[in-house]
Design a protein around this motif. Structure first.
Motif, PDB file in Angstrom:
ATOM      1  N   ALA A 100      45.810  30.647  67.646  1.00 51.66           N
ATOM      2  CA  ALA A 100      45.242  31.407  66.530  1.00 51.66           C
ATOM      3  C   ALA A 100      44.941  32.839  66.961  1.00 51.66           C
ATOM      4  O   ALA A 100      44.958  33.759  66.157  1.00 51.66           O
ATOM      5  N   LYS A 101      44.681  32.995  68.275  1.00 50.75           N
ATOM      6  CA  LYS A 101      44.329  34.342  68.764  1.00 50.75           C
ATOM      7  C   LYS A 101      45.572  35.144  69.128  1.00 50.75           C
ATOM      8  O   LYS A 101      45.582  36.366  69.097  1.00 50.75           O
ATOM      9  N   GLN A 102      46.606  34.448  69.486  1.00 52.70           N
ATOM     10  CA  GLN A 102      47.804  35.116  70.005  1.00 52.70           C
ATOM     11  C   GLN A 102      49.004  34.352  69.484  1.00 52.70           C
ATOM     12  O   GLN A 102      49.011  33.119  69.559  1.00 52.70           O
ATOM     13  N   GLY A 103      50.015  35.031  68.996  1.00 49.44           N
ATOM     14  CA  GLY A 103      51.196  34.326  68.492  1.00 49.44           C
ATOM     15  C   GLY A 103      51.898  33.547  69.588  1.00 49.44           C
ATOM     16  O   GLY A 103      52.269  32.389  69.432  1.00 49.44           O
ATOM     17  N   LEU A 104      52.060  34.223  70.715  1.00 46.59           N
ATOM     18  CA  LEU A 104      52.742  33.591  71.844  1.00 46.59           C
ATOM     19  C   LEU A 104      51.806  33.596  73.044  1.00 46.59           C
ATOM     20  O   LEU A 104      51.293  34.640  73.437  1.00 46.59           O
ATOM     21  N   VAL A 105      51.578  32.427  73.622  1.00 45.09           N
ATOM     22  CA  VAL A 105      50.682  32.327  74.777  1.00 45.09           C
ATOM     23  C   VAL A 105      51.529  32.121  76.032  1.00 45.09           C
ATOM     24  O   VAL A 105      52.319  31.169  76.102  1.00 45.09           O
ATOM     25  N   LYS A 106      51.383  33.031  76.988  1.00 49.79           N
ATOM     26  CA  LYS A 106      52.187  32.944  78.220  1.00 49.79           C
ATOM     27  C   LYS A 106      51.248  32.791  79.418  1.00 49.79           C
ATOM     28  O   LYS A 106      50.445  33.680  79.699  1.00 49.79           O
ATOM     29  N   GLY A 136      54.663  28.894  71.620  1.00 43.58           N
ATOM     30  CA  GLY A 136      54.604  29.618  70.347  1.00 43.58           C
ATOM     31  C   GLY A 136      55.917  30.195  69.850  1.00 43.58           C
ATOM     32  O   GLY A 136      55.962  30.676  68.723  1.00 43.58           O
ATOM     33  N   SER A 137      56.974  30.167  70.649  1.00 40.77           N
ATOM     34  CA  SER A 137      58.214  30.797  70.186  1.00 40.77           C
ATOM     35  C   SER A 137      59.414  29.860  70.328  1.00 40.77           C
ATOM     36  O   SER A 137      59.554  29.157  71.325  1.00 40.77           O
ATOM     37  N   LEU A 138      60.274  29.947  69.304  1.00 37.07           N
ATOM     38  CA  LEU A 138      61.513  29.167  69.344  1.00 37.07           C
ATOM     39  C   LEU A 138      62.715  30.089  69.576  1.00 37.07           C
ATOM     40  O   LEU A 138      63.866  29.669  69.557  1.00 37.07           O
ATOM     41  N   GLU A 139      62.439  31.367  69.787  1.00 34.90           N
ATOM     42  CA  GLU A 139      63.522  32.330  69.991  1.00 34.90           C
ATOM     43  C   GLU A 139      64.308  31.994  71.266  1.00 34.90           C
ATOM     44  O   GLU A 139      63.693  31.762  72.310  1.00 34.90           O
ATOM     45  N   SER A 284      63.206  23.232  91.316  1.00 38.72           N
ATOM     46  CA  SER A 284      62.373  23.399  90.127  1.00 38.72           C
ATOM     47  C   SER A 284      63.103  22.874  88.913  1.00 38.72           C
ATOM     48  O   SER A 284      64.325  22.690  88.928  1.00 38.72           O
ATOM     49  N   GLY A 285      62.334  22.625  87.870  1.00 36.97           N
ATOM     50  CA  GLY A 285      62.931  22.125  86.647  1.00 36.97           C
ATOM     51  C   GLY A 285      62.086  22.519  85.463  1.00 36.97           C
ATOM     52  O   GLY A 285      60.874  22.750  85.596  1.00 36.97           O
ATOM     53  N   GLY A 286      62.737  22.637  84.331  1.00 39.45           N
ATOM     54  CA  GLY A 286      61.966  23.006  83.152  1.00 39.45           C
ATOM     55  C   GLY A 286      62.745  22.777  81.879  1.00 39.45           C
ATOM     56  O   GLY A 286      63.850  22.224  81.902  1.00 39.45           O
ATOM     57  N   GLY A 287      62.141  23.194  80.784  1.00 33.89           N
ATOM     58  CA  GLY A 287      62.804  23.044  79.503  1.00 33.89           C
ATOM     59  C   GLY A 287      61.846  23.236  78.354  1.00 33.89           C
ATOM     60  O   GLY A 287      60.658  23.530  78.544  1.00 33.89           O
ATOM     61  N   ARG A 288      62.412  23.038  77.161  1.00 38.61           N
ATOM     62  CA  ARG A 288      61.592  23.142  75.933  1.00 38.61           C
ATOM     63  C   ARG A 288      60.837  21.845  75.691  1.00 38.61           C
ATOM     64  O   ARG A 288      61.299  20.764  76.052  1.00 38.61           O
ATOM     65  N   TYR A 289      59.679  21.989  75.075  1.00 41.03           N
ATOM     66  CA  TYR A 289      58.913  20.810  74.622  1.00 41.03           C
ATOM     67  C   TYR A 289      58.379  21.149  73.234  1.00 41.03           C
ATOM     68  O   TYR A 289      57.198  21.386  73.038  1.00 41.03           O
ATOM     69  N   PRO A 302      56.391  25.287  69.018  1.00 37.85           N
ATOM     70  CA  PRO A 302      57.349  25.078  70.116  1.00 37.85           C
ATOM     71  C   PRO A 302      56.802  25.583  71.454  1.00 37.85           C
ATOM     72  O   PRO A 302      55.916  26.433  71.480  1.00 37.85           O
ATOM     73  N   GLY A 303      57.337  25.063  72.536  1.00 38.66           N
ATOM     74  CA  GLY A 303      56.905  25.507  73.861  1.00 38.66           C
ATOM     75  C   GLY A 303      58.039  25.382  74.859  1.00 38.66           C
ATOM     76  O   GLY A 303      59.019  24.655  74.624  1.00 38.66           O
ATOM     77  N   ILE A 304      57.900  26.115  75.953  1.00 40.19           N
ATOM     78  CA  ILE A 304      58.931  26.056  77.010  1.00 40.19           C
ATOM     79  C   ILE A 304      58.282  26.409  78.340  1.00 40.19           C
ATOM     80  O   ILE A 304      57.292  27.161  78.375  1.00 40.19           O
ATOM     81  N   GLY A 305      58.805  25.849  79.425  1.00 35.39           N
ATOM     82  CA  GLY A 305      58.241  26.183  80.733  1.00 35.39           C
ATOM     83  C   GLY A 305      59.026  25.561  81.865  1.00 35.39           C
ATOM     84  O   GLY A 305      60.063  24.908  81.647  1.00 35.39           O
TER      85      GLY A 305
END
Ligand code: HAM
Length: 430
Positions: A100-106, A136-139, A284-289, A302-305
Motif C-alpha cells: 500500500a505504501k509502495q507499488g513495487l517492494v524490492k 508487485g510487478s508482472l513486467e 542459486s535459483g529463483g523465479g516468479r511466485y 505478483p512476485g519474483i526473486g
C-alpha cells in the motif's frame, strides 16, 4: 560432572575467522549490487509459524514433507526454523502492508536457513543464503532485472564458469493441461521409475524432472514438457524476458526440463550452475511466485526473486585456501620491556581511536615471540618499544612486509590529531 567434549550438530559447521573474512567479502559484494539495483535490506525472524512454510512452500515439496525443523515451543505453538527466505518476506510484506505504501517492494536478505537434508559437499542442515525479492510487478523487465542481479553477483565474485538455465513453468491452468498429457505418457512406464518419482507422480508430477537418477531421466526424454503447454500470454511474457536479457548481453540456455523444488513457483524460473560443484551444482535459483501473496492471505500480487547459498558460492569461487588478509594498514605493538606496557596500551588505544586497527600481546611473550606474532598478525607495521629508543622518547617503526625500520617519537603518535597525520608521521602513503 563429565568433561566430555560437545560437538557441533551433524550438518552444521563453524565458520572460523579466516573463512569468515571471505563471507564478509561476499556480503559486501552483494550489498554493493543491492545498492546499485536499489534493493533495501530486510531482517526477518529465523523461526516462524510452521504453517507459513507448509502453506507457502507447499505440502508436496521435499522441503515441507521431509526437511523442516519443526518443534513445539513452551506455549505449545508449532514453529519452524526457516528453510528459505521468500515465504518470510511475503509474510512481512503482507503484515506491514508494504504494497500500500509502495507499488513495487524490492528487498534483499542474508542469513542462516535450515533443512534436514542428508549432508554432503555443498549441502548442510544449517546453511547461509542471500536472496533478493521484488513484490508487485508482472513486467518482464523485472524478471530480467532479477536475473541480471543474480548473474552480476555471481560474476562479481570471480565465478566465471557458470551457466544460467532458464525456463517458464507456467500457471496452474497450463499445468493442468500439461498434467493430462504427462500422466498419459507416464502411466504405462510408472513401475520403472524410482520410489521418489512414483510418489511425486501422485503429488507433484512436474518435480519428476528434478530426479537425478539416470534411469528416470532416460524415461523422461520423450515426456511432454510444460513449456510446450504455455498460453500465448505466458509465452509472450517469457519471450520478452529473453529479449531484455539479450539486450543487456546476459547469456542463458533455455532448459525446458528445469523445474524448481518449491511449489510456489509460476512462469519464469532459473538456476545458475557451476561444473565445479559436483552433484550439488546449483549456486542459486529463483523465479516468479505470482500466487504466493494471495495464498498467504494478501491481495493478489505478483512476485519474483532468487537466493544463493554462500557455502556453494565459496566452493565455486576461485579461492584456494583461507588466509587472513595482510591488512594494508595497522599496527602490532611490540613491548621490549614490561616497563613500557602502559605506554604500549596507551598507543594501541590512541591508534584505534583514529580508526586504525592495532593489537598487542596479552600473553606475556618474549620479544622474539612478540615479533613472530606481529608477523603473523597480518598487520603491515609493528611499533617496537625497546629500551634504547625509549630512553630517547622514541620507538622503532618496522614495515613487516619489507623489514625497513625507522624511528618515531612516541609522543608524536600520541599527539597526532587524525589518521592522516599519523600516516604522514610514519611515512604511510595511500
Ligand atoms: P532453493 O533453490 O531452494 O531456492 O535454494 C537456493 C540456493 O540455496 C541453492 O541454489 C543453494 O545454493 C542453496 N541451498 C539450498 N539448500 C541448501 C543446503 N541444504 N545446503 C547448502 N546450500 C543450500 C530458495 O530457497 C528460494 N527461496 C529462492 C527464491 C527466492 N525464489 C524466489 N525468491
Amino acid at each position: 560432572m563429565s568433561g566430555e567434549k560437545i560437538k557441533a550438530i551433524y550438518g552444521t559447521r563453524d565458520i572460523l575467522p579466516a573463512e569468515a573474512d571471505i563471507w564478509t567479502e561476499i556480503i559486501i559484494a552483494v550489498s554493493k549490487i543491492a545498492e546499485e539495483y536499489n534493493y533495501g535490506f530486510i531482517h526477518t525472524p529465523v523461526f516462524e509459524a510452521a504453517e507459513l512454510f507448509s502453506r507457502g512452500i507447499g505440502e508436496s515439496s521435499d522441503v515441507v514433507t521431509k526437511e523442516m525443523y519443526t518443534f513445539k515451543d513452551q506455549g505449545g505453538r508449532s514453529l519452524t526454523l526457516r528453510p528459505e527466505g521468500t515465504a518470510s518476506v511475503v509474510r512481512s510484506y503482507i503484515e506491514h502492508s508494504m504494497g500500500a505504501k509502495q507499488g513495487l517492494v524490492k528487498v534483499w536478505y542474508a542469513g542462516p536457513m535450515f533443512r534436514q537434508e542428508r549432508p554432503q559437499a555443498g549441502r548442510f542442515r544449517q546453511f547461509y543464503q542471500f536472496g533478493f525479492e521484488a513484490v508487485g510487478s508482472l513486467e518482464p523487465s523485472i524478471d530480467a532485472e532479477m536475473i541480471a542481479a543474480n548473474y552480476d553477483i555471481v560474476k562479481s565474485l570471480g565465478i566465471n564458469d557458470i551457466k544460467l538455465y532458464l525456463n517458464s513453468i507456467g500457471m496452474p491452468e497450463e499445468r493442468k493441461s500439461h498434467k493430462r498429457a504427462f500422466t498419459d505418457f507416464i502411466k504405462p512406464l510408472i513401475d520403472r521409475f524410482c520410489t521418489d518419482c512414483r510418489k511425486r507422480f501422485k503429488t507433484n508430477p512436474l518435480r519428476m524432472f528434478d530426479c537425478k537418477q539416470k534411469r528416470c531421466m532416460a524415461l523422461l526424454i520423450e515426456a511432454p514438457l510444460i513449456f510446450d503447454y504455455l498460453s500465448d500470454e505466458n509465452r509472450r511474457h517469457f519471450g520478452e524476458v529473453c529479449e531484455f536479457l539479450d539486450h543487456i548481453g546476459i547469456s542463458y540456455e533455455l532448459d525446458k526440463r528445469l523445474v524448481r523444488g518449491l511449489d510456489y513457483y509460476t512462469r519464469t524460473a532459473w538456476e545458475i550452475k557451476s561444473d565445479k560443484l559436483g552433484s550439488q551444482d546449483s549456486i542459486s535459483g529463483g523465479g516468479r511466485y505470482d500466487l504466493l501473496v494471495e495464498q498467504l492471505g494478501g491481495k493478489p500480487t505478483p512476485g519474483i526473486g532468487f537466493a544463493a547459498g554462500i557455502e556453494r558460492v565459496i566452493l565455486a569461487m576461485p579461492v584456494k585456501e583461507f588466509e587472513p588478509n595482510r591488512k594494508d594498514f595497522g599496527f602490532f605493538i611490540v613491548v621490549g620491556d614490561s616497563r613500557y606496557k602502559k605506554e604500549a596500551f596507551g598507543l594501541i588505544t590512541r591508534i584505534r581511536k583514529l580508526g586504525i586497527p592495532a593489537d598487542i600481546d596479552y600473553l606475556g611473550r618474549s620479544l622474539k615471540a612478540q615479533m613472530k606474532q606481529a608477523d603473523k598478525s597480518g598487520f603491515i607495521y609493528s611499533i617496537i618499544l625497546a629500551e634504547d629508543e625509549m630512553s630517547r622518547g622514541k620507538a622503532v617503526l618496522r614495515n613487516m612486509a619489507d623489514s625497513r625500520q625507522t624511528e618515531i617519537f612516541v609522543k608524536d603518535v600520541l599527539d597526532a590529531e587524525n589518521s592522516g597525520q599519523l600516516g604522514e608521521l610514519i611515512g604511510y602513503k595511500q
